[in-house]
Design an enzyme around this catalytic site. Structure first.
Site, PDB file in Angstrom:
ATOM      1  N   ARG A 299      35.523  32.728  32.584  1.00  0.00           N
ATOM      2  CA  ARG A 299      35.280  31.414  33.153  1.00  0.00           C
ATOM      3  C   ARG A 299      34.127  30.790  32.406  1.00  0.00           C
ATOM      4  NH1 ARG A 299      33.978  30.374  39.460  1.00  0.00           N
ATOM      5  NH2 ARG A 299      31.997  31.236  38.855  1.00  0.00           N
TER       6      ARG A 299
ATOM      7  N   THR B 196      31.903  24.530  32.434  1.00  0.00           N
ATOM      8  CA  THR B 196      33.031  23.763  33.001  1.00  0.00           C
ATOM      9  C   THR B 196      33.729  24.510  34.144  1.00  0.00           C
ATOM     10  OG1 THR B 196      34.635  24.798  31.518  1.00  0.00           O
ATOM     11  CG2 THR B 196      33.504  22.831  30.688  1.00  0.00           C
TER      12      THR B 196
ATOM     13  N   ASP C 296      28.470  38.441  41.082  1.00  0.00           N
ATOM     14  CA  ASP C 296      29.363  38.432  39.919  1.00  0.00           C
ATOM     15  C   ASP C 296      30.057  39.797  39.820  1.00  0.00           C
ATOM     16  OD1 ASP C 296      29.408  36.876  36.850  1.00  0.00           O
ATOM     17  OD2 ASP C 296      30.197  38.909  37.089  1.00  0.00           O
TER      18      ASP C 296
ATOM     19  N   ASP D  78      29.728  41.727  36.412  1.00  0.00           N
ATOM     20  CA  ASP D  78      28.369  42.239  36.198  1.00  0.00           C
ATOM     21  C   ASP D  78      28.072  43.427  37.109  1.00  0.00           C
ATOM     22  OD1 ASP D  78      27.887  40.423  34.229  1.00  0.00           O
ATOM     23  OD2 ASP D  78      26.712  39.049  35.469  1.00  0.00           O
TER      24      ASP D  78
HETATM   25  C1  PRP Z   1      35.257  36.290  37.524  1.00  0.00           C
HETATM   26  C2  PRP Z   1      36.293  36.979  38.385  1.00  0.00           C
HETATM   27  C3  PRP Z   1      37.490  36.098  38.212  1.00  0.00           C
HETATM   28  C4  PRP Z   1      36.893  34.729  38.082  1.00  0.00           C
HETATM   29  C5  PRP Z   1      37.083  33.998  39.360  1.00  0.00           C
HETATM   30  O1  PRP Z   1      35.451  36.586  36.197  1.00  0.00           O
HETATM   31  O2  PRP Z   1      36.508  38.313  38.023  1.00  0.00           O
HETATM   32  O3  PRP Z   1      38.286  36.429  37.086  1.00  0.00           O
HETATM   33  O4  PRP Z   1      35.496  34.913  37.822  1.00  0.00           O
HETATM   34  O5  PRP Z   1      36.621  32.710  39.269  1.00  0.00           O
HETATM   35  P1  PRP Z   1      37.576  31.443  39.354  1.00  0.00           P
HETATM   36  O6  PRP Z   1      38.489  31.659  40.524  1.00  0.00           O
HETATM   37  O7  PRP Z   1      36.621  30.313  39.589  1.00  0.00           O
HETATM   38  O8  PRP Z   1      38.305  31.295  38.070  1.00  0.00           O
HETATM   39  P2  PRP Z   1      34.505  36.031  35.028  1.00  0.00           P
HETATM   40  O9  PRP Z   1      35.023  34.712  34.533  1.00  0.00           O
HETATM   41  O10 PRP Z   1      33.082  36.068  35.494  1.00  0.00           O
HETATM   42  O11 PRP Z   1      34.753  37.026  33.828  1.00  0.00           O
HETATM   43  P3  PRP Z   1      34.460  38.595  33.733  1.00  0.00           P
HETATM   44  O12 PRP Z   1      35.431  39.296  34.633  1.00  0.00           O
HETATM   45  O13 PRP Z   1      34.732  38.860  32.299  1.00  0.00           O
HETATM   46  O14 PRP Z   1      33.036  38.861  34.130  1.00  0.00           O
HETATM   47  N1  URA Z   2      33.369  35.186  39.912  1.00  0.00           N
HETATM   48  C1  URA Z   2      32.625  36.185  40.446  1.00  0.00           C
HETATM   49  O1  URA Z   2      32.528  37.270  39.873  1.00  0.00           O
HETATM   50  N2  URA Z   2      31.995  35.955  41.604  1.00  0.00           N
HETATM   51  C2  URA Z   2      32.106  34.789  42.272  1.00  0.00           C
HETATM   52  O2  URA Z   2      31.512  34.648  43.349  1.00  0.00           O
HETATM   53  C3  URA Z   2      32.870  33.761  41.695  1.00  0.00           C
HETATM   54  C4  URA Z   2      33.497  33.991  40.520  1.00  0.00           C
END
Ligand code: PRP
Ligand code: URA
Length: 209
Positions: free
Chosen positions: A104, A108, A200, A203
């Site tokens: 994400r 944006t 997150d 993380d």
């Molecule tokens: C997080 C989570 C989802 C997304 C959800 O991933 O694991 O994939 O955010 O958010 P959304 O519904 O607003 O799209 P992230 O983009 O942080 O990537 P990562 O898993 O690589 O940390």
């Molecule tokens: N992605 C995450 O990992 N946590 C949130 O709360 C939203 C998006």
């Protein structure tokens, strides 16, 4: 319209509380996500078709049920979805695993796709797409677009925590894909994080920041 199922089993709810807790460290967080994924896999497979077979017990012949051999695919959204895969495979070991890589964009909040690899027989499989979080809904919607573009027809989406805003846009985008969650939270904050959520997910699973 896609349905939303909340898995309110006490074990799932108990473990989710510790997953949310900011004092839970990486190792324990990872173990708990794995355990909850197994419990959710148990619930989500409730409607798998069975077929009757004869089995010879030490006493006589029993008419008994086995899974009808439906082809299943699990698709984690990278990275955080990976934390749910092993837990699901413990219960569904014959499932194939595809991967959709999305992150994400922090400015944006739009999903950016960087990797897709699915089993070759996409059209014949029933898929469960997994990610711990459904926040704005962008990542889940895009991942499922990706599967549908490649021929997937029967898809479920499973996550730990969803925000109402994300559920609403997801249902509009994919009215044919039911959503299975452990909790529906209150809202998103201004940074697109779920409140109260768990922070997150990527993380916390992998100890990054
Ligand atoms: C997080 C989570 C989802 C997304 C959800 O991933 O694991 O994939 O955010 O958010 P959304 O519904 O607003 O799209 P992230 O983009 O942080 O990537 P990562 O898993 O690589 O940390
Ligand atoms: N992605 C995450 O990992 N946590 C949130 O709360 C939203 C998006």
């Amino acid at each position: 319209m896609a349905k939303v199922y909340v898995f309110d089993h006490p074990l799932i709810q108990h473990k989710l509380t510790y997953i949310r807790d900011k004092h839970t460290g990486t190792k324990e967080f990872r173990e708990l996500v794995d355990e909850v994924a197994s419990l959710m896999a148990f619930e989500i497979t409730r409607d798998l078709p069975l077929e009757e077979v004869d089995v010879e017990t030490p006493v006589s012949i029993s008419k008994s049920n086995v899974l009808a051999g439906k082809k299943l695919g699990i698709v984690p959204i990278l990275r955080a979805g990976l934390g749910m895969v092993e837990g699901m495979l413990k219960l569904i070991p014959a499932a194939k695993v595809g991967h959709v890589g999305l992150y994400r964009d922090p400015e944006t909040l739009q999903p950016v796709e960087y990797y897709v690899k699915l089993p070759s027989d996409v059209e014949e499989r029933d898929f469960i797409v997994v990610d711990p979080m459904l926040a704005t809904g962008g990542s889940a919607i895009e991942a499922i677009n990706s599967l549908k573009k490649r021929g997937a027809k029967n898809i479920k989406f499973m996550c730990l925590i969803a925000a109402p805003e994300g559920v609403e846009v997801f249902q509009k985008a994919h009215p044919d894909v039911d959503i299975y969650i452990a909790a529906l939270d209150e809202k998103l904050n201004e940074k697109g994080y779920i409140v109260p959520g768990l922070g997150d997910a990527g993380d916390r699973l992998y100890g990054t920041k």
